[in-house]
Design an enzyme around this catalytic site. Sequence first.
Site, PDB file in Angstrom:
ATOM      1  N   ILE A 483       0.875  -1.179   0.000  1.00  0.00           N
ATOM      2  CA  ILE A 483       0.000   0.000   0.000  1.00  0.00           C
ATOM      3  C   ILE A 483       0.906   1.221   0.000  1.00  0.00           C
ATOM      4  O   ILE A 483       1.761   1.371   0.880  1.00  0.00           O
ATOM      5  CB  ILE A 483      -0.922   0.002   1.227  1.00  0.00           C
ATOM      6  N   HIS A 484       0.717   2.102  -0.962  1.00  0.00           N
ATOM      7  CA  HIS A 484       1.633   3.228  -1.164  1.00  0.00           C
ATOM      8  C   HIS A 484       0.939   4.556  -0.889  1.00  0.00           C
ATOM      9  O   HIS A 484      -0.218   4.739  -1.281  1.00  0.00           O
ATOM     10  CB  HIS A 484       2.137   3.192  -2.609  1.00  0.00           C
ATOM     11  N   PRO A 485       1.604   5.497  -0.234  1.00  0.00           N
ATOM     12  CA  PRO A 485       2.921   5.398   0.397  1.00  0.00           C
ATOM     13  C   PRO A 485       2.782   5.065   1.883  1.00  0.00           C
ATOM     14  O   PRO A 485       2.157   5.808   2.640  1.00  0.00           O
ATOM     15  CB  PRO A 485       3.496   6.796   0.195  1.00  0.00           C
TER      16      PRO A 485
END
Length: 511
Positions: A483-485
Amino acid sequence: MAALRGAAARFRGRAPGGARGAAGRQCYDLLVIGGGSGGLACAKEAAQLGKKVAVLDYVEPSPQGTRWGLGGTCVNVGCIPKKLMHQAALLGGMIRDAPHYGWGVAQAPHSWATLADAVQNHVKSLNWGHRIQLQDRKVKYFNVKASFVDTHTVCGVSKGGEETLLSAEHIVIATGGRPRYPTHIEGALEYGITSDDLFWLKESPGKTLVVGASYVALECAGLLTGLGLDTTVMIRSVPLRAFDQQMASLVTEHMAGHGTRILRGCAPEKVEKLPGQQLRVTWVDLTSDRKDAGTFDTVLWAIGRVPETASLNLEKAGVHTNPVTGKILVDAQETTSVPHIYAIGDVAEGRPELTPTAIMAGRLLAQRLSGRTSDLMDYSSVPTTVFTPLEYGCVGLSEEAAVARHGEEHVEVYHAFYKPLEFTVPQRDASQCYIKMVCLREPPQLVLGLHFLGPNAGEVIQGFALGIKCGASYQQLMRTVGIHPTCAEEVAKLRISKRSGLDPTVTGCUG
């Protein structure tokens, strides 16, 4: 298993709501001695399964007179108040960061009294909540100090000296532990406090010396520093001995670089009170034999814990303990040397001193005694977090333990130094933000342990703990989309092994 089935059958055969025994003795299906997390979980589960249950709980005041209500160490003087004060310390850092994000926030001084009042009120609400839960499940609560009369009978003595005799087919000991005092040190008992007292102080502890290398010592020192107090940690030998030692070094390195003074290789010899109420501590440097001294407002001992077994009269019931640790010897079913007496949580030998393990062990024990399951508590790969200023979360084996078990040539360690995005704008130091994954070298490279040092470590490790418990491999984790950021996504991007000798510092972003 035959013994387990027999015990469960006897337990199931007792009618709930039983009668009084001989000489006014009160009879129950299950007696639980200790009103901490494990004991309460066991009692509530058994009652929900239709058993007549009683909980006996009594808190001996600390040497400084601190006392608290139902709920045990975690609720009153452990996890809950510690995490709230840790959060208060983290908020101080956020306030310092705020101007970098455009918030014109004044750097106001911290009020210990306000924080302590809020924390203590929350704890008291939890005490009351536990009482209500027991009442709702028809669990009888006795605020008495318990001791064995024989293998099936316990005598409870109230604060006023009134005695109550209680008998049960099964008895669970869940009395936990209390902080250890170094009574061989002059003035330690008279002038020092422990974590049993810290969270109930009405006034700021001021300049504080924390003695110890345990996670309790480092957590307390870290939160005190974060609240703006002059704090020193005195470590005799190795910090966080039970943890991965590279991670432990990074934890103390970060603390030392962010305001906590650390005295290594030192041992206190004497504590004395000065005319102005301050405390003078004399210590010795164990490497040079040189003596030194310092003045503090508070001395906090965090040198370990001892099980609460001394007043139980265990010998009357034939319950065996480890003569060195004082903890109760148990088997995989939590059974003591007496078949119908059990021990769970911190009081049991060889068990992690962690609230969630005690809770699960208590629930499973109640279910086994009721014949609902034969499942045993699995104490392997239990996740935990040390709530130091930079949090350290881990699950599974340390690098040292993995090498000792499998051999260095069969272990591969992937690692990275990373910088949390939220650290960039205020230009926070991230030199100790580090992740390490310990794996078997042979494909598919089973993950043996995961270690994370950085913000929200507990939240990060909790999710990965399931995967590791289910036998996740390095290859599977590398194919997991992050999962970014987030900081957690760095776990799924660990490409550099220690064996390669390459620089593990993460550079760049979004690619």
